[in-house]
Design a protein around this motif. Structure first.
Motif, PDB file in Angstrom:
ATOM      1  N   SER A 262     -65.132 -71.826  -5.595  1.00 34.94           N
ATOM      2  CA  SER A 262     -66.362 -71.066  -5.335  1.00 34.94           C
ATOM      3  C   SER A 262     -66.652 -70.183  -6.536  1.00 34.94           C
ATOM      4  CB  SER A 262     -66.216 -70.188  -4.083  1.00 34.94           C
ATOM      5  OG  SER A 262     -65.357 -69.081  -4.368  1.00 34.94           O
ATOM      6  N   ALA A 263     -67.925 -69.838  -6.691  1.00 32.40           N
ATOM      7  CA  ALA A 263     -68.330 -68.964  -7.800  1.00 32.40           C
ATOM      8  C   ALA A 263     -67.635 -67.616  -7.678  1.00 32.40           C
ATOM      9  CB  ALA A 263     -69.847 -68.790  -7.776  1.00 32.40           C
ATOM     10  N   ALA A 289     -75.776 -66.097  -4.177  1.00 33.44           N
ATOM     11  CA  ALA A 289     -76.125 -64.668  -4.254  1.00 33.44           C
ATOM     12  C   ALA A 289     -75.256 -63.824  -3.320  1.00 33.44           C
ATOM     13  CB  ALA A 289     -77.602 -64.491  -3.914  1.00 33.44           C
ATOM     14  N   ALA A 290     -74.767 -64.419  -2.237  1.00 32.36           N
ATOM     15  CA  ALA A 290     -73.948 -63.645  -1.286  1.00 32.36           C
ATOM     16  C   ALA A 290     -72.658 -63.150  -1.930  1.00 32.36           C
ATOM     17  CB  ALA A 290     -73.616 -64.520  -0.072  1.00 32.36           C
ATOM     18  N   ALA A 304     -77.461 -63.178  -9.704  1.00 34.49           N
ATOM     19  CA  ALA A 304     -77.680 -64.528  -9.177  1.00 34.49           C
ATOM     20  C   ALA A 304     -78.946 -65.090  -9.807  1.00 34.49           C
ATOM     21  CB  ALA A 304     -77.812 -64.488  -7.658  1.00 34.49           C
ATOM     22  N   VAL A 305     -78.785 -66.126 -10.600  1.00 31.92           N
ATOM     23  CA  VAL A 305     -79.912 -66.756 -11.311  1.00 31.92           C
ATOM     24  C   VAL A 305     -79.739 -68.277 -11.236  1.00 31.92           C
ATOM     25  CG1 VAL A 305     -80.247 -64.835 -12.919  1.00 31.92           C
ATOM     26  CG2 VAL A 305     -78.658 -66.696 -13.503  1.00 31.92           C
ATOM     27  N   ALA A 316     -81.415 -72.582 -21.886  1.00 34.38           N
ATOM     28  CA  ALA A 316     -81.807 -71.423 -22.709  1.00 34.38           C
ATOM     29  C   ALA A 316     -82.129 -70.227 -21.823  1.00 34.38           C
ATOM     30  CB  ALA A 316     -82.999 -71.781 -23.587  1.00 34.38           C
ATOM     31  N   ARG A 317     -82.702 -70.503 -20.643  1.00 35.97           N
ATOM     32  CA  ARG A 317     -83.009 -69.401 -19.719  1.00 35.97           C
ATOM     33  C   ARG A 317     -81.722 -68.769 -19.180  1.00 35.97           C
ATOM     34  NH1 ARG A 317     -87.278 -72.927 -18.550  1.00 35.97           N
ATOM     35  NH2 ARG A 317     -86.226 -73.940 -16.793  1.00 35.97           N
ATOM     36  N   ILE A 318     -80.699 -69.583 -18.951  1.00 31.87           N
ATOM     37  CA  ILE A 318     -79.412 -69.038 -18.499  1.00 31.87           C
ATOM     38  C   ILE A 318     -78.816 -68.176 -19.605  1.00 31.87           C
ATOM     39  CG2 ILE A 318     -77.066 -69.604 -17.743  1.00 31.87           C
ATOM     40  CD1 ILE A 318     -78.224 -72.328 -16.762  1.00 31.87           C
ATOM     41  N   ALA A 319     -78.895 -68.671 -20.825  1.00 24.59           N
ATOM     42  CA  ALA A 319     -78.390 -67.898 -21.971  1.00 24.59           C
ATOM     43  C   ALA A 319     -79.149 -66.583 -22.098  1.00 24.59           C
ATOM     44  CB  ALA A 319     -78.521 -68.716 -23.254  1.00 24.59           C
ATOM     45  N   ALA A 320     -80.464 -66.626 -21.841  1.00 22.61           N
ATOM     46  CA  ALA A 320     -81.283 -65.401 -21.920  1.00 22.61           C
ATOM     47  C   ALA A 320     -80.799 -64.374 -20.899  1.00 22.61           C
ATOM     48  CB  ALA A 320     -82.748 -65.741 -21.695  1.00 22.61           C
ATOM     49  N   GLU A 321     -80.395 -64.843 -19.733  1.00 24.82           N
ATOM     50  CA  GLU A 321     -79.880 -63.925 -18.697  1.00 24.82           C
ATOM     51  C   GLU A 321     -78.564 -63.294 -19.156  1.00 24.82           C
ATOM     52  OE1 GLU A 321     -80.891 -62.674 -15.898  1.00 24.82           O
ATOM     53  OE2 GLU A 321     -82.826 -63.710 -15.931  1.00 24.82           O
ATOM     54  N   ALA A 322     -77.717 -64.099 -19.787  1.00 17.70           N
ATOM     55  CA  ALA A 322     -76.440 -63.556 -20.276  1.00 17.70           C
ATOM     56  C   ALA A 322     -76.698 -62.495 -21.342  1.00 17.70           C
ATOM     57  CB  ALA A 322     -75.575 -64.690 -20.833  1.00 17.70           C
ATOM     58  N   LEU A 323     -77.655 -62.773 -22.229  1.00 17.26           N
ATOM     59  CA  LEU A 323     -78.005 -61.801 -23.280  1.00 17.26           C
ATOM     60  C   LEU A 323     -78.595 -60.534 -22.657  1.00 17.26           C
ATOM     61  CD1 LEU A 323     -79.578 -64.387 -25.757  1.00 17.26           C
ATOM     62  CD2 LEU A 323     -77.522 -63.016 -26.227  1.00 17.26           C
TER      63      LEU A 323
END
Ligand code: FO1
Length: 349
Positions: A262-263, A289-290, A304-305, A316-323
């Motif tokens: 699990s995450a 998200a839970a 949670a994304v 790239a959007r996931i990387a943007a969230e990490a940044l």
């Protein structure tokens, strides 16, 4: 200029870095990315040194990867490996394509002439121009082997076989009792590895296999300590979405070490840098998200994304969230705990 260091395994890590490079190119042209690559999958085969994860990252970032496989080269042929099999040699179930063999031949030639794995990797990357610096986790050979829990063909229960035989020949379908890193006692981090972690602005644990890829890298002396000491933010991305491994058979690996698939469990397995772990933040998919409250209660900032790397823009959007998370934590490292609930890293009592 942002310095980003990524600890990566094969397919999942390589695909993430491709999206990271695209994102950085659009928001921070001067940024530099260093990839510390797992070499635990490496082996001697047909007299050649095979480095699956180094090659997967190099081919993926250099535009030479077989997209449908995620490893090896596209439009491959197997004439040479068929001839090797005709002699009764090699691993008939492990495909070394004719084009891919050239990489192994050149690398082995360099190693036999005294080059370190780091130097050989740097040489190969001159051709592929991956757009990031690739460093093996160690210049010493540290191979992941698995201890069989049951007989398998010519192998007996309790025997150690190479990870790749378990992964490819048996598709991780044979029960194993432990992972053994053969050569770990004599291994040190490769030149530049510790420095790349300590001098980074951001260190990312991408959605690679948390046991046999990222876990293998973390076992190299000094790397875990560097992650806990670095002034960089350490942000991880869950390789498990809605309870199943995104790719590969990570669930078989997690089960072997007693971690739930699990995450949440993987995030807690990596642990918070406020405890004895390595994470500042952990990205989980929206379907998980839970897990956010439990992660935050453990001192790991969680968001949670969407985490499906369906294509390069999505990655790239996931990387943007990490940044973004990294910048947020840098700007406000210990947000006060709000009167009603958690609004940042739990401030130390
Ligand atoms: N994976 C397979 O499932 N089958 C193969 O025949 C195979 C051959 C292979 C050859 C070179 C290489 O660099 C990678 C190869 N892989 C193959 C992938 C490899 O098992 C994985 O990339 C990692 O070792 C695990 O993530």
């Amino acid at each position: 200029m942002t310095r980003v260091t990524v600890l990566a395994g094969g397919v999942g890590g390589a695909r993430f870095i491709r999206g990271l490079l695209q994102q950085l190119a659009s928001v921070d042209a001067g940024s530099e990315v260093t990839v510390i690559v797992n070499t635990g999958d490496d082996m001697w085969l047909d007299g050649l040194r095979i480095c699956p994860d180094l090659d997967t990252v190099m081919y993926t970032l250099g535009g030479g990867i077989s997209e449908e496989q995620g490893w090896g080269r596209p439009d491959e042929s197997r004439r040479t490996s068929s001839e090797i099999a005709a002699y009764g040699r090699g691993w008939s179930w492990f495909t070394l394509g004719d084009l891919d063999l050239a990489t192994h031949i050149v690398r082995t030639d360099l190693l036999r002439n005294g080059a370190t794995l780091s130097a050989a990797t740097e040489f190969l990357c001159r051709r592929w121009q991956p757009g990031a610096r690739l460093l093996p986790m160690s210049d010493q050979f540290v191979e992941t082997h698995v201890r069989l829990a049951e007989d398998a063909d010519e192998h007996r229960a309790s025997e150690l076989i190479h990870f790749e035989e378990w992964w490819v020949r048996y598709r991780a379908g044979k029960a194993v009792t432990e992972f053994v890193q053969v050569g770990l006692a004599d291994a040190v981090a490769a030149p530049g590895v510790i420095e790349a972690i300590l001098t980074a602005d951001l260190v990312i644990l991408p959605p690679s296999n948390p046991v046999v890829s990222v876990g293998t890298i973390l076992a190299i002396p000094g790397i875990r300590d560097a992650l806990r000491a670095t002034t960089a933010r350490v942000v991880g991305i869950a390789p498990i979405i809605a309870g199943s491994a995104v790719r590969g058979m990570a669930d078989a690996c997690l089960t072997t070490i007693g971690v739930e698939t699990s995450a949440l469990a993987v995030g807690l397995h990596y642990g918070s840098r406020q405890g004895d772990g390595v994470l500042d933040a952990w990205l989980v998919d929206e379907t998980d998200a839970a897990a956010v409250p439990a992660l935050e209660a453990a001192g790991i900032r969680a968001v949670a994304v969407p985490l499906w790397m369906t294509d390069v823009p999505a990655t790239a959007r996931i990387a943007a969230e990490a940044l973004r998370i990294s910048a947020e934590l840098t700007a406000a490292p210990d947000l006060p705990v709000a009167e009603f609930g958690y609004s940042g890293r739990a401030s130390t009592p």
